[in-house]
Design an enzyme around this catalytic site. Structure first.
Site, PDB file in Angstrom:
ATOM      1  CB  SER A 286      -0.916   0.002   1.401  1.00 28.29           C
ATOM      2  OG  SER A 286      -1.406   1.170   1.418  1.00 28.29           O
TER       3      SER A 286
ATOM      4  CE1 TYR B  29      -4.594  -2.234   4.824  1.00 32.15           C
ATOM      5  CE2 TYR B  29      -3.442  -0.168   4.503  1.00 32.15           C
ATOM      6  CZ  TYR B  29      -4.119  -1.140   4.058  1.00 32.15           C
ATOM      7  OH  TYR B  29      -4.367  -1.434   2.584  1.00 32.15           O
TER       8      TYR B  29
HETATM    9  N1  LIG Z   1      -8.493   0.193  -1.864  1.00 30.57           N
HETATM   10  C1  LIG Z   1      -7.394   0.874  -1.578  1.00 30.57           C
HETATM   11  O1  LIG Z   1      -7.503   1.957  -1.678  1.00 30.57           O
HETATM   12  C2  LIG Z   1      -6.000   0.223  -1.113  1.00 30.57           C
HETATM   13  C3  LIG Z   1      -4.946   0.788  -1.204  1.00 30.57           C
HETATM   14  C4  LIG Z   1      -3.614   0.270  -0.793  1.00 30.57           C
HETATM   15  C5  LIG Z   1      -3.581  -1.217  -0.623  1.00 30.57           C
HETATM   16  N2  LIG Z   1      -4.874  -1.804  -0.789  1.00 30.57           N
HETATM   17  C6  LIG Z   1      -4.596  -3.228  -0.742  1.00 30.57           C
HETATM   18  O2  LIG Z   1      -5.431  -3.972  -1.766  1.00 30.57           O
HETATM   19  C7  LIG Z   1      -5.675  -5.174  -1.490  1.00 30.57           C
HETATM   20  C8  LIG Z   1      -7.143  -5.337  -2.104  1.00 30.57           C
HETATM   21  O3  LIG Z   1      -7.972  -4.657  -1.279  1.00 30.57           O
HETATM   22  P1  LIG Z   1      -9.416  -4.206  -2.132  1.00 30.57           P
HETATM   23  O4  LIG Z   1      -8.967  -2.390  -1.660  1.00 30.57           O
HETATM   24  O5  LIG Z   1      -9.571  -4.589  -3.209  1.00 30.57           O
HETATM   25  O6  LIG Z   1     -10.402  -4.236  -0.831  1.00 30.57           O
HETATM   26  P2  LIG Z   1     -11.646  -5.254  -1.069  1.00 30.57           P
HETATM   27  O7  LIG Z   1     -12.175  -5.304   0.577  1.00 30.57           O
HETATM   28  O8  LIG Z   1     -12.782  -4.654  -2.117  1.00 30.57           O
HETATM   29  O9  LIG Z   1     -11.269  -6.578  -1.328  1.00 30.57           O
HETATM   30  C9  LIG Z   1     -10.317  -7.595  -0.466  1.00 30.57           C
HETATM   31  C10 LIG Z   1     -10.820  -8.884  -0.797  1.00 30.57           C
HETATM   32  O10 LIG Z   1      -9.953  -9.798   0.174  1.00 30.57           O
HETATM   33  C11 LIG Z   1     -11.077 -10.779   0.798  1.00 30.57           C
HETATM   34  N3  LIG Z   1     -10.525 -11.298   2.016  1.00 30.57           N
HETATM   35  C12 LIG Z   1     -10.547 -10.701   3.264  1.00 30.57           C
HETATM   36  N4  LIG Z   1     -10.055 -11.451   4.065  1.00 30.57           N
HETATM   37  C13 LIG Z   1      -9.695 -12.607   3.528  1.00 30.57           C
HETATM   38  C14 LIG Z   1      -9.149 -13.876   3.952  1.00 30.57           C
HETATM   39  N5  LIG Z   1      -8.696 -14.167   5.167  1.00 30.57           N
HETATM   40  N6  LIG Z   1      -8.754 -15.079   2.961  1.00 30.57           N
HETATM   41  C15 LIG Z   1      -9.299 -14.649   1.652  1.00 30.57           C
HETATM   42  N7  LIG Z   1      -9.686 -13.499   1.324  1.00 30.57           N
HETATM   43  C16 LIG Z   1      -9.960 -12.644   2.221  1.00 30.57           C
HETATM   44  C17 LIG Z   1     -12.268  -9.929   0.863  1.00 30.57           C
HETATM   45  O11 LIG Z   1     -13.322 -11.125   0.894  1.00 30.57           O
HETATM   46  C18 LIG Z   1     -12.259  -9.241  -0.317  1.00 30.57           C
HETATM   47  O12 LIG Z   1     -12.808  -9.968  -1.562  1.00 30.57           O
HETATM   48  C19 LIG Z   1      -5.601  -5.265   0.148  1.00 30.57           C
HETATM   49  O13 LIG Z   1      -4.148  -5.857   0.367  1.00 30.57           O
HETATM   50  C20 LIG Z   1      -5.447  -3.917   0.573  1.00 30.57           C
HETATM   51  O14 LIG Z   1      -4.697  -3.736   1.669  1.00 30.57           O
HETATM   52  C21 LIG Z   1      -6.102  -1.523  -0.880  1.00 30.57           C
END
Ligand SMILES: NC(=O)c1ccc[n+]([C@@H]2O[C@H](COP(=O)([O-])OP(=O)(O)OC[C@H]3O[C@@H](n4cnc5c(N)ncnc54)[C@H](O)[C@@H]3O)[C@@H](O)[C@H]2O)c1
Length: 283
Positions: A142, A155
């Site tokens: 991130s 986080y």
């Molecule tokens: N959205 C943002 O702005 C952002 C920014 C930086 C990093 N990220 C990272 O991107 C990645 C994806 O996040 P996102 O934003 O798409 O969120 P999201 O909540 O839309 O998707 C995350 C997915 O992970 C799944 N998940 C959660 N716990 C789990 C587990 N124990 N086993 C299997 N699957 C599991 C959820 O069911 C969900 O489908 C994450 O690692 C997040 O930290 C997101």
């Protein structure tokens, strides 16, 4: 260049957001997909979109925080598909609380999914890539793996650790055909804040305010994020920054490695906690 066409790509957390966007972007480039999540319905929706593109996809319900389950999944991929070529450790959750209020239960929840899930996924699949003599592991950190922010200690710990693990692995793989990328997305319009854990005492309105505030500042779509990750894989980029905000944070962290907070925090933390800026402390 990492070849994507015809390769088997594993994507975790593919039922939503960045994972779904990445799985679809890889399918558009000719990959066969093995996608995982805990959310059965979301996973089925992603699979339907991939099949609509004419690509092959298999779905697996796997909890990335369960080491035995991840290793059993890797074994299944070996047996059924001859091993993975590309592994995207994307599944993740967020937690929002100041350190003095953060419970160990919540801290461990974040570390078990975000950090250990990424470690299990990397270590379980690495032998398959080594046996094939090539491939690509992509770990999603991130911008909070580049800078630290109030209310994000758990986080931040996970995302900085992902970066450390991934960069160490990249150095270890030097001289091989195994590529390693660390992804640093900026704000991506997904369900991450809506699905985050807040303090138990937090009112529902605070959660909703935080989620809608995040929706306003998160400018990049998950589809675009997925395309950027797929491009980064194809071009063997060791660091994949997603969005203008990520580039800005990367630049700011280099320019002001200690004092970036003077510029950064107030707006970001008010969005994440749902509190007005005047109530924020620290920064
Ligand atoms: N959205 C943002 O702005 C952002 C920014 C930086 C990093 N990220 C990272 O991107 C990645 C994806 O996040 P996102 O934003 O798409 O969120 P999201 O909540 O839309 O998707 C995350 C997915 O992970 C799944 N998940 C959660 N716990 C789990 C587990 N124990 N086993 C299997 N699957 C599991 C959820 O069911 C969900 O489908 C994450 O690692 C997040 O930290 C997101």
């Amino acid at each position: 260049m990492t070849e994507i066409d015809g390769k088997l790509a594993v994507v975790t957390g593919a039922a939503s957001g960045i994972g779904r966007g990445t799985a679809i972007a890889l399918a558009k480039r000719g990959a066969r997909l093995a996608i995982t999540d805990l959310d059965r319905a979301g996973l089925a929706e992603t699979a339907a979109r991939i099949e609509a593109l004419g690509a092959k996809v298999t779905t697996y319900l796997v909890d990335v925080a369960d080491r035995d389950a991840v290793y059993a999944f890797a074994q299944e991929i070996e047996t059924s598909h001859g091993g993975a070529d590309i592994v995207v450790n994307n599944a993740g959750v967020a937690q929002i609380a100041r350190v003095d209020e953060l419970t160990y239960d919540d801290f461990e929840w974040v570390m078990n999914i975000d950090f250990w899930g990424m470690v299990y996924g990397s270590k379980a699949f690495l032998p398959q890539l080594q046996a094939k003599g090539g491939g690509h592991i992509v770990n999603v950190s991130s911008i909070f793996g580049l800078i630290a922010v109030p209310t994000q200690a758990a986080y931040n710990s996970a995302k900085f650790a992902i970066r450390g693990f991934t960069e160490a692995l990249r150095h270890e793989m030097k001289g091989t055909d195994i590529q390693i990328s660390c992804v640093h997305p900026g704000g991506i319009k997904t369900n991450i804040v809506r699905n985050a854990r807040f303090l138990q005492s937090t009112q529902a309105t605070v959660r909703e305010d935080a989620a809608s505030g995040f929706d306003k500042i998160a400018r990049t779509t998950p589809e675009r994020a997925g395309e950027t990750i797929a491009d980064g894989i194809a071009r063997n980029k060791p660091r994949i920054l997603i969005g203008f905000d990520a580039k800005l944070v990367d630049w700011l962290q280099r320019l002001m490695p200690v004092s970036y907070g003077k510029i950064m925090f107030r707006r970001e933390s008010s969005v994440l906690t749902g509190q007005p800026e005047s109530k924020q402390q620290g920064a």
